[in-house]
Structure formats: structure tokens, C-alpha cells
Design a protein around this motif. Structure first.
Motif, PDB file in Angstrom:
ATOM      1  N   LYS A 524       0.845  -1.208   0.000  1.00 52.23           N
ATOM      2  CA  LYS A 524       0.000   0.000   0.000  1.00 52.23           C
ATOM      3  C   LYS A 524       0.876   1.252   0.000  1.00 52.23           C
ATOM      4  O   LYS A 524       0.612   2.224   0.710  1.00 52.23           O
ATOM      5  CB  LYS A 524      -0.965  -0.023   1.183  1.00 52.23           C
ATOM      6  CG  LYS A 524      -1.987  -1.127   1.093  1.00 52.23           C
ATOM      7  CD  LYS A 524      -3.044  -1.034   2.166  1.00 52.23           C
ATOM      8  CE  LYS A 524      -2.496  -1.515   3.495  1.00 52.23           C
ATOM      9  NZ  LYS A 524      -3.556  -1.581   4.530  1.00 52.23           N
ATOM     10  N   ASP A 525       1.904   1.176  -0.814  1.00 59.90           N
ATOM     11  CA  ASP A 525       2.892   2.247  -0.884  1.00 59.90           C
ATOM     12  C   ASP A 525       2.582   3.120  -2.105  1.00 59.90           C
ATOM     13  O   ASP A 525       2.333   2.617  -3.207  1.00 59.90           O
ATOM     14  CB  ASP A 525       4.287   1.622  -1.017  1.00 59.90           C
ATOM     15  CG  ASP A 525       5.384   2.660  -1.046  1.00 59.90           C
ATOM     16  OD1 ASP A 525       5.886   2.990   0.033  1.00 59.90           O
ATOM     17  OD2 ASP A 525       5.711   3.124  -2.151  1.00 59.90           O
ATOM     18  N   GLU A 526       2.617   4.411  -1.918  1.00 58.35           N
ATOM     19  CA  GLU A 526       2.227   5.322  -2.988  1.00 58.35           C
ATOM     20  C   GLU A 526       3.126   5.170  -4.202  1.00 58.35           C
ATOM     21  O   GLU A 526       2.669   5.255  -5.351  1.00 58.35           O
ATOM     22  CB  GLU A 526       2.265   6.771  -2.492  1.00 58.35           C
ATOM     23  CG  GLU A 526       1.767   7.765  -3.530  1.00 58.35           C
ATOM     24  CD  GLU A 526       1.619   9.161  -2.961  1.00 58.35           C
ATOM     25  OE1 GLU A 526       1.213  10.041  -3.723  1.00 58.35           O
ATOM     26  OE2 GLU A 526       1.914   9.350  -1.764  1.00 58.35           O
ATOM     27  N   PHE A 527       4.422   4.931  -3.980  1.00 60.75           N
ATOM     28  CA  PHE A 527       5.333   4.776  -5.112  1.00 60.75           C
ATOM     29  C   PHE A 527       4.905   3.604  -5.991  1.00 60.75           C
ATOM     30  O   PHE A 527       4.799   3.732  -7.221  1.00 60.75           O
ATOM     31  CB  PHE A 527       6.765   4.562  -4.611  1.00 60.75           C
ATOM     32  CG  PHE A 527       7.697   4.079  -5.689  1.00 60.75           C
ATOM     33  CD1 PHE A 527       8.248   4.970  -6.594  1.00 60.75           C
ATOM     34  CD2 PHE A 527       7.990   2.721  -5.818  1.00 60.75           C
ATOM     35  CE1 PHE A 527       9.090   4.520  -7.609  1.00 60.75           C
ATOM     36  CE2 PHE A 527       8.827   2.270  -6.821  1.00 60.75           C
ATOM     37  CZ  PHE A 527       9.377   3.168  -7.718  1.00 60.75           C
ATOM     38  N   PHE A 528       4.690   2.432  -5.377  1.00 63.90           N
ATOM     39  CA  PHE A 528       4.330   1.271  -6.176  1.00 63.90           C
ATOM     40  C   PHE A 528       2.954   1.435  -6.819  1.00 63.90           C
ATOM     41  O   PHE A 528       2.726   0.973  -7.950  1.00 63.90           O
ATOM     42  CB  PHE A 528       4.370   0.006  -5.318  1.00 63.90           C
ATOM     43  CG  PHE A 528       5.736  -0.600  -5.200  1.00 63.90           C
ATOM     44  CD1 PHE A 528       6.297  -1.284  -6.261  1.00 63.90           C
ATOM     45  CD2 PHE A 528       6.477  -0.467  -4.036  1.00 63.90           C
ATOM     46  CE1 PHE A 528       7.565  -1.842  -6.167  1.00 63.90           C
ATOM     47  CE2 PHE A 528       7.743  -1.012  -3.935  1.00 63.90           C
ATOM     48  CZ  PHE A 528       8.296  -1.695  -5.002  1.00 63.90           C
ATOM     49  N   THR A 620      -7.711   8.981   4.106  1.00 61.09           N
ATOM     50  CA  THR A 620      -7.245   8.189   5.253  1.00 61.09           C
ATOM     51  C   THR A 620      -7.358   6.698   4.994  1.00 61.09           C
ATOM     52  O   THR A 620      -6.643   5.910   5.594  1.00 61.09           O
ATOM     53  CB  THR A 620      -8.063   8.533   6.506  1.00 61.09           C
ATOM     54  OG1 THR A 620      -9.452   8.320   6.212  1.00 61.09           O
ATOM     55  CG2 THR A 620      -7.845   9.969   6.896  1.00 61.09           C
ATOM     56  N   ALA A 621      -8.261   6.290   4.075  1.00 59.92           N
ATOM     57  CA  ALA A 621      -8.452   4.862   3.853  1.00 59.92           C
ATOM     58  C   ALA A 621      -7.277   4.229   3.138  1.00 59.92           C
ATOM     59  O   ALA A 621      -7.015   3.050   3.275  1.00 59.92           O
ATOM     60  CB  ALA A 621      -9.729   4.595   3.059  1.00 59.92           C
ATOM     61  N   PHE A 622      -6.573   5.034   2.325  1.00 60.24           N
ATOM     62  CA  PHE A 622      -5.476   4.423   1.596  1.00 60.24           C
ATOM     63  C   PHE A 622      -4.230   5.284   1.589  1.00 60.24           C
ATOM     64  O   PHE A 622      -3.390   5.198   0.724  1.00 60.24           O
ATOM     65  CB  PHE A 622      -5.893   4.131   0.140  1.00 60.24           C
ATOM     66  CG  PHE A 622      -6.644   5.275  -0.521  1.00 60.24           C
ATOM     67  CD1 PHE A 622      -8.016   5.244  -0.569  1.00 60.24           C
ATOM     68  CD2 PHE A 622      -5.969   6.344  -1.073  1.00 60.24           C
ATOM     69  CE1 PHE A 622      -8.706   6.276  -1.182  1.00 60.24           C
ATOM     70  CE2 PHE A 622      -6.658   7.365  -1.677  1.00 60.24           C
ATOM     71  CZ  PHE A 622      -8.044   7.341  -1.737  1.00 60.24           C
TER      72      PHE A 622
END
Length: 635
Positions: A524-528, A620-622
Motif C-alpha cells: 500500500k505504498d504510494e510509489f508502487f 485516510t483509507a489508503f
């Protein structure tokens, strides 16, 4: 004799029929009756069933449903009584337990009153001795073992075995087999140690040759004396240690070859413990010998890898390091520190460079033994060694090796080496991982591109097992190396290279590729998330999924699990992408509700309800968690 003032309780009686159903046999009353002859507490009924449950029974209680069940040997079926009240069930059960406990104590007392003595070790008493030893209750084993340990008793029995063998007394040899086997099954450490002494062990093994269930004697003594060769790669001068080594081999032979089907778990564990204690004594003595280990390493460094002695030297080093795992922590640390000082890793480098696969496998096992004690020593050697020779040899076995077992062992070793949780010093972490990412990770990903079955410009046919291990290692890196794997993915397009494995014909390897995607998404990483969307990484995956159709197989389940994870975790950018790009195809799959629930989640988004919603990274959910995997690898 019936107990005066006994209580009766109302019950229903059931019997298990041939179809496995409980038949209602009527309603009546139950009480506890003490039978002088039977000496047992038995439930009896006086109702429409009209009979008592006498005989050998096995009782069980179901406290939640107030039911007592047992097996009636006379009618060969199960019987059950159901109590009207909980208190009645508890009362009867307590009475049964009380009387059965008294009966067990009475039987034990009666047995102890009978003076159970082993007959004298004479030829005419062999049958009686065999009978006594074959029927020893557990609580009487210590007493029988003490009698066996009387001076000259066991030696006298073994002398009788020699007489029977000289006279070809088949009946006596059969009794001797039963006696020796039963003596071992007593599971008494003092008896076992006495039987395994040098002066007795061959006669013990000889008696076990005459198993009446086997037509021909097994000739264990001939095998141990004529066919087994003891090799000393370095001379051992201590006679006691040599005796321990020989005894340990015979213990292993006894439990693994002669009596594997006869030994119970307790006796097997006792024999294993004796062998382990012997091994620890041998390792400790060789550690204390100031000349032994230097001679061993001198021979390892000078021997020709083409010689047969080289194989024996490496095999001894492997076994020695494997046994050292069982030492106490302080002793183990002292031993491995000394091995490293003597040149352990230099020797392993030489083995990996010049030996055949089976010898290399022994060398990697030595490395695993070392890392179970301390990973730091090997990690420091790998990044400080000139040209990182050993590091490169290990990676070569993973990418180009022909032995699947060796490659799997190397993969496990690399995961231990690259585990950030075992890296304490920042310098150690930075330097070691820099070497791996800058010099060796490219070699692994290039193996994927070199496969002819998935790349028209490929140069070789790569075994599926090799690709599977590389994929497993990449999953490990994604999960544990947040900063470096992100940078490498962005710079080298790692995900796109991995997705090429979707075209392999091995379905398990295709599922491994889906698992790699699942690992990337699970962060759940923004980069990936941004990377997967920008490079349309879900495109090849969904093509393979749609081609699979409605076939219910592992690939189908793996993709459904990935999509369901995105829905449950509400990873909104990926959820929107899947519905908007492939929603029209999802209608074709009605056999599961995964896609219907995915669309429902999509429709429930606030912006589609007209309420507005925060953008990705603020929701906030993700939102990427504060404790992202940067915590696993600081930098």
C-alpha cells in the motif's frame, strides 16, 4: 452388593445402528452399582431397554449435552445415555471415575505384591525371561531394569546367546531376540548404555539378527565389521573419542535399520538423545585438541579438488559444523569464531570455485550452519573480500547452476544475508546491500530476459526452478528493502521484466508472478501504486486472466485474491483503474461475487455520489502508512 442410599436419575438410552444412526431404545433410570466380581463401576438401566451395560467398556463424557457414551463389547456397538438433568450426569460420571481410579490402584497394588523377579540367566530359563520382559507394565520398568543391571546378569544372557548360536539352537535364538528387543524397549538409559558398550554391542546386534518374522538372518554384524569403513581425514588420537564415534554409528544403525518398526516414540527419542550426547562429546573433544582443527584446514587448503580425499574432507567439515549447531551458545560462538580465524570462508570459496555440485551443496550447508550462529561474520567477509568472489559464486549457482537443490540452498542463504532485521551497523547495511544491488541484482533479472520461451531475443532456455527462485528472492527484496528496491524498480523497470513470466507455460510460475504483484500491492505504498498505474502493469495480468476464462484453477484463484485484496483494503487508485479499464469484461464472470462487490465499492466512492472526496495520498483509507517499510531498512 448394591450401595445403600444410591441415587437414580432419569435417562434416555440410545444404540448406534449399522447405518451409523442413533436408535432410541427407551427411557429409564440409571444408578451406579458396585460389582464385587467385576471390580468395575458400570452404568445400569432399569427401563424399557431392560439390560445392563456390563462388559469391557470405553467411556466418554459430553458435558455440554449431558451425554455419556461407551462401546459395549457384547453387542459390538456404541451405546449412549442422555440425562434429563445436568446434575445427574455429573453425579454418575464422578462415581464412575472414583471407582475406576480405585480399581487401577488396586490392580497396581496387586501387581506390586507379586514379587516379579527375573529368572537366573540359564539356558532352561530363556523362555520365562522372554515372557517376563515382554509383559512389563510401565510402572514396573525401573524394577526390571535394575535386575538387568545386576552384576554379570546381562553378560550372562549374552553368553547364552553365543551358546545358542554355536549349538544352532533355533528356539533359544528366538527367545534371545525377544529378550534383547524387550530390554531395549524398557527405554532405560542405563540398560541401553550397558548394551551398547564395546564388549556387548556385537552380541546384542547378533541376537537381533534372529527375528522370527524374517526368514533369513540379516547379518548385521557382518555388515558392520566387513563392509562399513571408518575414514579419518585427520587422525584422532583419543581412543575414548574413537569409541564414542563407533558407538554413535551403531546407535544410528540400530534405530534406523534394525528396529525402525518396533521402537516406540519414547525409546526412539532416548536412542537419539544418546547419539546426540555422544556427538556433543566428540565435538567438544576435537575443539579442545589444539592440533586437530589447524591440521584439518591445512589439508583443506592444500588438497587437490580432484582427489577422493577432498570429498571426505569437505564432508567432514559439513558434519562437524552441523553438529556444532547443538552446542551451548558460548561454546558455539567460540568454535565458529575459531573456524573463521582458521579460514572457513576462504575454504568455502575454494570449494565453490573448483568442486562438483554435490560437494558445493555441502559447502553451502556449512555456510548455513555458520549463519545460524552469526550472519555478521559471513556478511562482512562477502563485502570485504577482494572482487567479492564468494558472493559472485553464490549468485552464479542461483542463476546458472544445474542443481536445483543447490540453487534453493543458495537462495535461502541470500535471504538470510539480506535480511535487514539482522543488520545492526549502518555501514554494514549500506555497503553490503550496495554490493548486491549494484553488482548482482542485474544478473538475476537478466536471466528472465535471456529465456527464449518468453523473449524472442533470448539466448538460452532457463529452467522454471531457477526463475521461481529468482522470483522468490525479488519478492523478499520488495517486502524488506523499501528504499533500494523502489529506486531499482524505477531505474530498471523491474515489474515489467517480472511480468514477462506470465507467458511461461508452467502455471505455478505464472501464479508466482501474480504473487509478486500481490506483494507490491500489499505494501500500500504510494510509489508502487503510481508505478503500477503509470506503466499499465495490470494489463498483461488481466489478459492472462481473461484467457484463462472460467477455468477454476490456481491462476484463477490467485488473481481473484489480488482483486479482492484491493477491494477490501480500499486502494482507491487501483480499484478505479480496474473498474474503468476492465469493468465491461467483469460482467462475463458471474460465478463469483468478487467483481460485483468491486463495482459496488467503486460506485460507493464519494465523488460518484456527488459529495466530493480527497485526492490520493490525503484519503485516510489508503494513505501510505506512516510506518512504511522504510522502518525495515532505514536507508
Amino acid at each position: 452388593m448394591r450401595e445403600t442410599g444410591y441415587m437414580v436419575h432419569r435417562v434416555k438410552v440410545y444404540k448406534l445402528n449399522a447405518e451409523g444412526q442413533w436408535e432410541d431404545r427407551g427411557t429409564g433410570h440409571i444408578s451406579v452399582e458396585y460389582m464385587e466380581v467385576m471390580h468395575n463401576s458400570l452404568p445400569t438401566t432399569d427401563g424399557t431397554s431392560g439390560r445392563s451395560a456390563e462388559g469391557r467398556i470405553w467411556l466418554s463424557l459430553n458435558a455440554e449435552t449431558t451425554i455419556i457414551t461407551w462401546h459395549d463389547a457384547e453387542i459390538s456397538t456404541d451405546v449412549a445415555i442422555s440425562f434429563q438433568e445436568q446434575v445427574g450426569c455429573e453425579h454418575i460420571w464422578q462415581q464412575i471415575n472414583q471407582v475406576q481410579g480405585e480399581e487401577r490402584l488396586r490392580q497396581q497394588g496387586d501387581f506390586m505384591d507379586n514379587d516379579m523377579e527375573l529368572p537366573a540367566p540359564e539356558l532352561r530359563n530363556l523362555e520365562n525371561i522372554a515372557k517376563v520382559l515382554s509383559h512389563v507394565p510401565p510402572f514396573h520398568r525401573d524394577r526390571i531394569a535394575a535386575q538387568l543391571m545386576k552384576p554379570n546378569y546381562l553378560a550372562g544372557l549374552l553368553d547364552l546367546f553365543k551358546q545358542c548360536e554355536d549349538l544352532e539352537n533355533t528356539e533359544g535364538l528366538t527367545h534371545m531376540y525377544a529378550i534383547v528387543r524387550s530390554a531395549i524397549m524398557l527405554n532405560d538409559s542405563s540398560v541401553l548404555e550397558e548394551m551398547l558398550k564395546e564388549e556387548h554391542v556385537m552380541d546384542v546386534l547378533g541376537a537381533l539378527e534372529y527375528d522370527p518374522d524374517v526368514k533369513q538372518p540379516q547379518k548385521h554384524r557382518e555388515f558392520l565389521q566387513s563392509h562399513v569403513q571408518f575414514k579419518e581425514v585427520v587422525p584422532i588420537t583419543n581412543a575414548q573419542i574413537l569409541a564414542k564415534i563407533h558407538q554413535t554409528y551403531r546407535i544410528q544403525y540400530l534405530k534406523d535399520v534394525i528396529l525402525p518398526r518396533s521402537l516406540d516414540d519414547a525409546t526412539y527419542a532416548t536412542l537419539s538423545s544418546l547419539a546426540l550426547f555422544n556427538n556433543m562429546e566428540v565435538v567438544g573433544a576435537l575443539m579442545a585438541d589444539s592440533a586437530f582443527l589447524p591440521q584439518l584446514f591445512q589439508r583443506l587448503q592444500s588438497a587437490d579438488p580432484a582427489d577422493a580425499q577432498w570429498h571426505d574432507l569437505v564432508a567432514f567439515l559439513q558434519e562437524f559444523c552441523s553438529l556444532a549447531r547443538h552446542l551451548q551458545q558460548q561454546q558455539r560462538a567460540s568454535l565458529f569464531n575459531r573456524l573463521v580465524q582458521l579460514g572457513l570462508f576462504e575454504v568455502v570459496t575454494r570449494i565453490m570455485m573448483h568442486s562438483v555440485d554435490d560437494v558445493k551443496l555441502k559447502a553451502t550447508d556449512v555456510l548455513m550452519s555458520s549463519m545460524q550462529h552469526d550472519v555478521l561474520a559471513l556478511r562482512e567477509f562477502l563485502y570485504k573480500q577482494e572482487e567479492h568472489t564468494l558472493f559472485g559464486l553464490l549468485v552464479r549457482e542461483l542463476t546458472d547452476g544445474t542443481d536445483a537443490g543447490l540453487a534453493e540452498q543458495v537462495c535461502e542463504a541470500l535471504k538470510l544475508l539480506m535480511d535487514p532485521d539482522t543488520m545492526e551497523a549502518p555501514v554494514e547495511k549500506n555497503e553490503f546491500l550496495d554490493v548486491f544491488y549494484d553488482k548482482y541484482l542485474d544478473k538475476m533479472t537478466e536471466v528472465i530476459l535471456s529465456d527464449q520461451s518468453i523473449n524472442t531475443t533470448g539466448t538460452r532456455s532457463v529452467p522454471a526452478a531457477t526463475l521461481g527462485l529468482i522470483l522468490e528472492l525479488l519478492c523478499f527484496c520488495v517486502q524488506n528493502h523499501s528504499y533500494r528496491i523502489r529506486y531499482y524498480t524505477l531505474r530498471k523497470h523491474l515489474v515489467e521484466k517480472v511480468l514477462k513470466l506470465l507467458h511461461r507455460r508452467e502455471r505455478w510460475l505464472v501464479c508466482g508472478t501474480v504473487r509478486f504483484m500481490r506483494v507490491c500491492v500489499a505494501l500500500k505504498d504510494e510509489f508502487f501504486i503510481r508505478y503500477l498505474l503509470r506503466h499499465n502493469c495490470f494489463g498483461p495480468l488481466m489478459v492472462v486472466f481473461f484467457e484463462n476464462g472460467e477455468r477454476y484453477n490456481l491462476l484463477n484463484s490467485a488473481v481473484l485474491d489480488l482483486i479482492d485484496f484491493i477491494r477490501k483494503e480500499n486502494i482507491k487508485p487501483l480499484l478505479d483503474h480496474l473498474v474503468e479499464q476492465y469493468g465491461h469484461r467483469f460482467d462475463e464472470f458471474s460465478y463469483v461475487k468478487t467483481f460485483e462487490q468491486l463495482k459496488l465499492k467503486y460506485d460507493q466512492a464519494p465523488e460518484r455520489a456527488g459529495n466530493g472526496a480527497p485526492a490520493w495520498g490525503q484519503h485516510t483509507a489508503f494513505r501510505p502508512p506512516v510506518t512504511t517499510n522504510f522502518s525495515a531498512e532505514r536507508f
